[in-house]
Design an enzyme around this catalytic site. Structure first.
Site, PDB file in Angstrom:
ATOM      1  N   HIS A  44      65.735  47.456  51.158  1.00  0.00           N
ATOM      2  CA  HIS A  44      65.795  48.896  50.862  1.00  0.00           C
ATOM      3  C   HIS A  44      66.661  49.147  49.613  1.00  0.00           C
ATOM      4  O   HIS A  44      66.234  49.828  48.671  1.00  0.00           O
ATOM      5  CB  HIS A  44      66.377  49.622  52.084  1.00  0.00           C
ATOM      6  CG  HIS A  44      66.493  51.099  51.923  1.00  0.00           C
ATOM      7  ND1 HIS A  44      65.535  51.980  52.384  1.00  0.00           N
ATOM      8  CD2 HIS A  44      67.450  51.878  51.344  1.00  0.00           C
ATOM      9  CE1 HIS A  44      65.898  53.215  52.091  1.00  0.00           C
ATOM     10  NE2 HIS A  44      67.065  53.185  51.463  1.00  0.00           N
ATOM     11  N   GLU A  45      67.857  48.581  49.622  1.00  0.00           N
ATOM     12  CA  GLU A  45      68.759  48.815  48.485  1.00  0.00           C
ATOM     13  C   GLU A  45      68.246  48.140  47.215  1.00  0.00           C
ATOM     14  O   GLU A  45      68.460  48.633  46.116  1.00  0.00           O
ATOM     15  CB  GLU A  45      70.182  48.354  48.823  1.00  0.00           C
ATOM     16  CG  GLU A  45      70.829  49.110  49.988  1.00  0.00           C
ATOM     17  CD  GLU A  45      70.825  50.631  49.838  1.00  0.00           C
ATOM     18  OE1 GLU A  45      70.795  51.111  48.680  1.00  0.00           O
ATOM     19  OE2 GLU A  45      70.814  51.328  50.864  1.00  0.00           O
ATOM     20  N   HIS A  91      66.028  50.647  45.498  1.00  0.00           N
ATOM     21  CA  HIS A  91      66.769  51.630  44.691  1.00  0.00           C
ATOM     22  C   HIS A  91      67.232  50.994  43.374  1.00  0.00           C
ATOM     23  O   HIS A  91      67.034  51.556  42.301  1.00  0.00           O
ATOM     24  CB  HIS A  91      67.996  52.118  45.469  1.00  0.00           C
ATOM     25  CG  HIS A  91      67.699  53.141  46.534  1.00  0.00           C
ATOM     26  ND1 HIS A  91      67.081  54.328  46.263  1.00  0.00           N
ATOM     27  CD2 HIS A  91      67.964  53.147  47.868  1.00  0.00           C
ATOM     28  CE1 HIS A  91      66.977  55.048  47.392  1.00  0.00           C
ATOM     29  NE2 HIS A  91      67.493  54.341  48.392  1.00  0.00           N
ATOM     30  N   GLU A 117      63.935  57.501  46.768  1.00  0.00           N
ATOM     31  CA  GLU A 117      63.689  56.999  48.116  1.00  0.00           C
ATOM     32  C   GLU A 117      62.289  56.391  48.227  1.00  0.00           C
ATOM     33  O   GLU A 117      62.074  55.456  49.010  1.00  0.00           O
ATOM     34  CB  GLU A 117      63.881  58.135  49.125  1.00  0.00           C
ATOM     35  CG  GLU A 117      63.962  57.690  50.564  1.00  0.00           C
ATOM     36  CD  GLU A 117      65.273  56.970  50.931  1.00  0.00           C
ATOM     37  OE1 GLU A 117      66.196  56.913  50.098  1.00  0.00           O
ATOM     38  OE2 GLU A 117      65.352  56.461  52.065  1.00  0.00           O
TER      39      GLU A 117
END
Lengths: 510, 510
Positions: free
Chosen positions: A271-272, A275, A301
């Site tokens: 997820h990170e 980003h 997101e």
């Protein structure tokens, strides 16, 4: 005539340069603050807070003053009536928006909000620890009032919640957001019910066991290596609440390790990565201006969710990644890719906690907060009634009722920050992730083989070209339409989850 | 009458508060830059430089503008004719000094120096790598010219080198510095000769061997634990060129590990502890003003040298610390405290490199740079003649002639930073360390037993009370006189080294 025009072009060019220098300076001050925040979360000694708070406050007020200075207003006015390139016009548009918002809110109110939220944080924490909503209620009430007042300064004619929402998502209108969230609610509730009713048992214990932090960290680095993270412009650390931050020259990832939650660490890292990878795709030459800054929260997101869900929770990903994980954890020898895939996609309809939710129930957690926030800000819901309404909605949408406010309406930190209008961007981003992923596959063909082979370059290339490299040049709807050929829509997300979970849980009706 | 006075006091108090707010803001912006610099040296990904350079430049120019703003000048003028407390007057004195200096140098010159030094660094590096002084000479010449011009703006009537020196050491005058350095040269050259002629062999191989980084790091943490470093307000990391930085809330240490130089890592860690420990002793309530900032470079260096040399290179320290080191490195089992002490105090008269020098020859390295810098800035020495003069002086003072400029006049980075006048503060600090240590023992009694017992609290308490807590309230000469009851003098340093090395090398005449 030609000379006049040349002179006017030269004058515009000088004005634009002066403007851009000012914009770059504001951006550099803000990026410096970003480093201080990273430092505070990741490496700062615990007693450093009093000095750090003052440093951040100084940078914030310096940045505010540079932005709201009369000179910024004069340069904006001059450039708005000049002949500009598309890129220049986009920079002017973005700065104008921030300028108008920041100049319209009196500095005393900004400071009052800042002070109230600073004090709200420990109050919220204590209330949560003691399961005592009433101890937090007066603070929440005050924050709701202050944020209403704040919205009223920005646009006295608009729905205040719409104004607050647009702090986080300026270009997708609230009506669109609301429509999407309603669709999610209306379609996900029956899907989750069907899963709940299904007799199909999926494998859930592929990652049961305990896993040493050091090995988890090595595996998190494997994840980032595998996805193509640029270590020359990044690093991995741990933080209690994982986040990514930085610029295209230095976009850092944090993650967390819990000994009984290897899967959580892997998905959080992916997820990170999403980003940070967006940030790393912003054009170097745009650094310091909106052309080198990421679009707003929903688009950000969309990037984290695309990698986390469409890549990291896919079957081919686990075919690719399980052998790598087994090298770090020989105990996973007997786990099959299918079992890993199933464990990564387990739906828990009895979950009360947003941050522990799966890809489906997650959005109901968001819908509940969105509905409550709207009514709180409009005044249709009194602060004292929040716990009951919260619990009722959990019962209605998720079939589960919190027994305490600590695991109910006090679970999230966001309101103590005065962040109303923020939550929905999590869902809006997931929805956009599906739309973008579909468009990428539309152009590149099915990506399963790539993922199975651990080849992410084509997908990332598509994202770079269609999303990242544009910075803030286009508004969010423009960006989406250029990338996908369509308006923003929940259709692809709903298709994706119905097909994925219909197959996984063997649901006849899906 | 009373009312008039009360009104005037209230007005002063308002003015002072406004002034202090401004000062705190400037200080916070500068402390933020300090964090960015720490980050750059310690954790920043290697490709982060272009953005970091812009961020630091933005903070520097924002700080400069806040300081040199007309309003600062007006507040200073108003306060200088008002009734102030001693502390307030000290803050005004320190800010006035910076204000006058920064307003007197044209911003274009500041930028030209900044640009030239930015380009000088890679030029110096390349010249050093290729042992090619001529490639660096034009840059050095340019920097000498620019710094002369800079000094001329600050005080056209003063010796330009004096002006440059006072950038680093504003209150000890250059004449004092020069006198001290001459004393060091005149007394240390014969002492080193006597050591060279001595037949006494001291143990030098106590720390021969290879030592793993991880174990060295654990031992560096032991060193810091043992000395009483406050981990709640600090941390330890590695950096290629160790340094300390931060504020009283967050003062960090860096060190370095080389597998064949355990002793170097220990002494470097103690040295940096001394710097950080000074910062940590500054009063919390003074944070953001000169009352909470350390005095200048000589005083800072006195703190690092006091801990490094008077504590860390003492016999009792090794009696205390060797057992701790043996726990990390069982191979040190057969090393005696006396052998460790001797190894830590070996004098190498054939050493060409400043950063590898011992407690005695170190100062001759400094004297040489000081003498060359003075003549360069005055114009008595041409840049092209630097290598020869350098080599001649090494031959004269240290009896060793560099074979290359890389290990001669190109060895240090400082000139490429445009730092002329800086080096001497290293020696001035060592000299002050001895004076302070003598005064501390004068008050507390002989400290050997404390050190042998690993008890550093009394010594540190004395430093806190007599040096650290005063921040910049007193000028350097005032601070020294209050702490020691005497004017600044090299007497104690010379006594210390003669007695220590006379005994160690069994020198009859000492």
């Amino acid at each position: 005539m030609a000379t006049d025009q040349a002179q006017s072009e030269a004058a515009t060019s000088d004005t634009y340069e002066e403007f851009e220098q000012r914009v770059r300076r504001i951006s550099n001050v803000s990026n410096a603050a970003g480093i201080l925040q990273w430092d505070q979360e990741v490496v700062m000694p615990e007693e450093g807070t009093p000095a750090r708070a003052q440093q951040l406050s100084a940078l914030s007020s310096v940045g505010h003053e540079l932005l709201t200075d009369d000179e910024t207003g004069e340069l904006l006015a001059e450039l708005e009536s000049a002949e500009l390139t598309d890129e220049q016009a986009a920079v002017v548009r973005e700065v104008r928006r921030r300028y108008d918002r920041e100049t319209s809110v009196p500095q005393e109110l900004v400071e009052e909000i800042s002070e109230t939220t600073a004090n709200a944080h420990p109050k919220w924490k204590e209330a949560k620890e003691n399961d005592d909503f009433e101890a937090f209620a007066p603070t929440l009430e005050k924050l709701v009032e202050l944020k209403r007042e704040y919205a009223n300064h920005i646009d006295p004619d608009a729905d205040p919640y719409e104004v607050l929402f647009s702090d986080y998502e300026p270009y997708l209108d609230l009506e669109t957001a609301e429509h999407v969230l309603e669709q999610l609610r209306d379609e996900l509730v029956p899907l989750i019910d069907a899963i709940d009713d299904s007799d199909t048992e999926i494998e859930t214990d592929a990652f049961a066991g305990t896993f040493e932090d050091d090995d988890q960290e090595a595996l998190a680095r494997d994840v980032l290596d595998s996805l193509g993270y640029d270590w020359g412009r990044g690093r991995l650390d741990t933080a209690p609440h994982p986040f990514s931050s930085g610029t295209q020259f230095d976009a850092r990832v944090t993650t967390r390790f819990e000994e009984d939650d290897l899967l959580g660490s892997i998905t959080s890292t992916i997820h990170e990565f999403g980003h940070a990878n967006y940030t790393l795709g912003l054009p170097d030459e745009g650094y310091g201006t909106p052309l080198g800054e990421s679009r707003d929260l929903s688009v950000h997101e969309s990037q984290s969710r695309l990698w986390e869900n469409h890549v990291g929770r896919s079957r081919p990903f686990w075919e690719h990644f399980l052998p790598i994980a087994r090298e770090r954890f020989p105990g996973l020898e007997d786990v099959s890719p299918e079992a890993a895939y199933e464990a990564a996609n387990q739906v828990h309809d009895d979950n009360l906690i947003r941050v522990e939710a799966d890809e489906l129930t997650y959005h109901l957690h968001i819908v509940i907060r969105f509905e409550i926030e709207r009514d709180l800000i409009s005044g249709d819901l009194a602060v004292e009634d929040v716990p009951e309404v919260w619990n009722d909605k959990y019962e209605e949408y998720l079939g589960v009722r919190p027994e305490t406010d600590a695991e109910g309406c006090l679970q999230d930190i966001h309101w103590s920050h005065g962040s109303f209008g923020y939550f929905s961007t999590y869902s809006l981003g997931s929805v956009l992730a599906a739309q973008l992923y579909d468009a990428a596959e539309g152009e590149l063909g099915d990506l399963d083989d790539d993922i199975r082979a651990g080849e992410f370059g084509e997908l990332n290339g598509w994202l770079r070209e269609n999303v990242h490299q544009h910075g803030k040049q286009f508004t969010t709807p423009e960006l989406i339409e250029r990338a996908t050929g369509e308006e923003y829509t929940a259709e692809y997300f709903l298709e994706y989850v119905k097909s994925k979970y219909g197959e996984l849980y063997d649901l006849e009706e899906y």
